[in-house]
Enzyme design. Sequence first.
Site, PDB file in Angstrom:
ATOM      1  N   ASP A 105      -2.680   1.657   1.300  1.00 11.68           N
ATOM      2  CA  ASP A 105      -2.853   2.491   2.477  1.00 11.68           C
ATOM      3  C   ASP A 105      -2.906   3.967   2.080  1.00 11.68           C
ATOM      4  OD1 ASP A 105      -2.634   0.177   3.962  1.00 11.68           O
ATOM      5  OD2 ASP A 105      -0.499   0.474   4.416  1.00 11.68           O
TER       6      ASP A 105
HETATM    7  N1  URA Z   1       1.510  -3.233   2.063  1.00  9.83           N
HETATM    8  C1  URA Z   1       1.363  -2.236   2.948  1.00  9.83           C
HETATM    9  O1  URA Z   1       1.865  -2.307   4.057  1.00  9.83           O
HETATM   10  N2  URA Z   1       0.660  -1.166   2.560  1.00  9.83           N
HETATM   11  C2  URA Z   1       0.112  -1.028   1.335  1.00  9.83           C
HETATM   12  O2  URA Z   1      -0.512  -0.003   1.037  1.00  9.83           O
HETATM   13  C3  URA Z   1       0.284  -2.078   0.432  1.00  9.83           C
HETATM   14  C4  URA Z   1       0.998  -3.178   0.818  1.00  9.83           C
END
Ligand code: URA
Length: 242
Positions: A105
Amino acid sequence: MKLRLDKYLADMGLGTRRQVKKEIRHGAVTVNGTVIQTPETKISIPEDSVMFGGSPVVYETYGYYMLNKPQGVVSATRDRQERTVLDLLGGVTGKEEFFPVGRLDKDTEGLLLITNDGELAHRLLSPKRHVDKVYFVRVRGCVTDEDGVCFAQGTDIGDDTPTLPAKLEILQSGDISEVLLTIREGRFHQVKRMFQAVGKEVIFLKRLQMGTLTLDETLKPGEYRKLTQDEVDALCSETKKQ
Ligand code: URA
């Protein structure tokens, strides 16, 4: 595989096509021990041996980089508005052919493998292979052993099926808790949704490990380095054996 000599050298980061052409014409390059001054000469890879200024230049078809992704950049190759992880790979030649293996993310930090090796990427991401991903997670709320039991059994995060069993290691538990979480899938916002399912909020997320590959902690957020041959070999054999 055959490649023009000037492209061979430029691909290996020895200068722009224009710069390497100049060097070739000046006699800086030998092929199989003979000085070659024509940039158009076709090189057979891997049979031919190319030297530049007296040093061997081995052609690497694939490149593998470990990026410590900082917050605020997106795990895409191109974006109209946002800075992407590829924008951070300043010194990598042939960058247009590279892509991140999986996504983090925008507000997640940590280990991201960037490569042009589609086959390895495919094997690492294949849902059948269940490659472990380890995250450091800071959570608002008190993480408990019961959360660990819930994650170990598989968690309902609102998808058709619960998550695969995941491993929770509590480092610190309190109003703000810190844990290590190992998951074997890569569902959308998976870690955040798992904590949401047990009534807690992720406030910081950093990936530390993907399969055999561990984040090099000497890399500051935004920095990257080439994988060592051992790291590449370990990833390849890990994904082949399953
Ligand atoms: N899980 C999440 O919630 N975000 C990420 O970036 C990776 C794994």
